[in-house]
Scaffold this active site. Structure first.
Site, short mmCIF file in Angstrom:
data_model
loop_
_atom_site.label_atom_id
_atom_site.label_comp_id
_atom_site.label_asym_id
_atom_site.label_seq_id
_atom_site.Cartn_x
_atom_site.Cartn_y
_atom_site.Cartn_z
N GLY A 91 -6.00 -9.11 -4.72
CA GLY A 91 -4.87 -8.28 -4.29
C GLY A 91 -3.52 -8.96 -4.38
O GLY A 91 -2.52 -8.41 -3.90
N HIS A 137 2.16 -17.11 -0.69
CA HIS A 137 2.66 -16.61 0.59
C HIS A 137 1.49 -16.33 1.52
O HIS A 137 0.43 -15.90 1.10
CB HIS A 137 3.50 -15.33 0.40
CG HIS A 137 2.83 -14.28 -0.42
ND1 HIS A 137 2.78 -14.33 -1.79
CD2 HIS A 137 2.16 -13.16 -0.07
CE1 HIS A 137 2.12 -13.28 -2.25
NE2 HIS A 137 1.72 -12.56 -1.22
P1 AMP Z 1 0.36 -9.89 -2.16
O1 AMP Z 1 -0.16 -8.53 -2.55
O2 AMP Z 1 -0.58 -10.71 -1.33
O3 AMP Z 1 0.90 -10.63 -3.35
O4 AMP Z 1 1.57 -9.60 -1.18
C1 AMP Z 1 2.86 -9.34 -1.65
C2 AMP Z 1 3.60 -8.69 -0.51
O5 AMP Z 1 4.97 -8.81 -0.76
C3 AMP Z 1 3.30 -7.22 -0.31
O6 AMP Z 1 2.78 -7.00 0.99
C4 AMP Z 1 4.65 -6.55 -0.51
O7 AMP Z 1 4.86 -5.45 0.34
C5 AMP Z 1 5.61 -7.68 -0.23
N1 AMP Z 1 6.91 -7.62 -0.88
C6 AMP Z 1 7.15 -7.41 -2.20
N2 AMP Z 1 8.48 -7.45 -2.42
C7 AMP Z 1 9.06 -7.69 -1.22
C8 AMP Z 1 10.42 -7.83 -0.80
N3 AMP Z 1 11.45 -7.74 -1.66
N4 AMP Z 1 10.67 -8.06 0.52
C9 AMP Z 1 9.65 -8.15 1.39
N5 AMP Z 1 8.36 -8.04 1.05
C10 AMP Z 1 8.06 -7.80 -0.23
#
Ligand code: AMP
Length: 114
Positions: A93, A100
């Site tokens: 995912g 992060h």
């Molecule tokens: P993952 O799917 O583990 O890579 O998580 C990426 C996360 O980043 C997702 O939950 C998104 O909603 C979040 N995300 C993507 N772009 C941003 C942004 N500009 N600011 C805050 N969260 C973000």
């Protein structure tokens, strides 16, 4: 790294709601929250996935966990419970390729995760 949205957030080129920052780590609210508390804890250093971390990142990875613990306390989910998630690669995912840690809390979580 050019084109990386989390590097741009760390550099304050993209707006975010920052919950914590220091010289190594930035934590900000997820733009698409999956729980009442949903914070992303990211290193300032661009590491694409956990597979790319090296021995010298050991303290940095530990720091991310301790920042999560501190924020969980501050956001009053430490006692009720919280979940830390670190998705690695698309099959798990991962959609943003800058490592992060998701801090999720404020609701009941089930196991196994989806
Ligand atoms: P993952 O799917 O583990 O890579 O998580 C990426 C996360 O980043 C997702 O939950 C998104 O909603 C979040 N995300 C993507 N772009 C941003 C942004 N500009 N600011 C805050 N969260 C973000």
């Amino acid at each position: 790294m050019e084109g990386c949205v989390f590097c741009r957030i760390v550099a304050k080129e993209v707006q975010s709601k920052i919950a914590y920052e220091d010289e190594e780590v930035v934590a900000f609210h997820d733009v698409n929250p999956q729980a009442p508390v949903h914070i992303l804890i990211v290193p300032r250093k661009h590491i694409p996935t956990l597979n790319d971390a090296v021995d010298e990142d050991q303290a940095l990875l530990g720091k991310m966990m301790l920042v999560a613990q501190k924020l969980a306390r501050e956001l009053s989910v430490a006692d009720s419970g919280y979940r830390l998630v670190l998705n690695t690669n698309r099959g798990a995912g991962q959609s943003v390729f800058h490592i992060h840690l998701h801090l999720l809390g404020g609701r009941l979580f089930h196991w196994p995760p989806g």
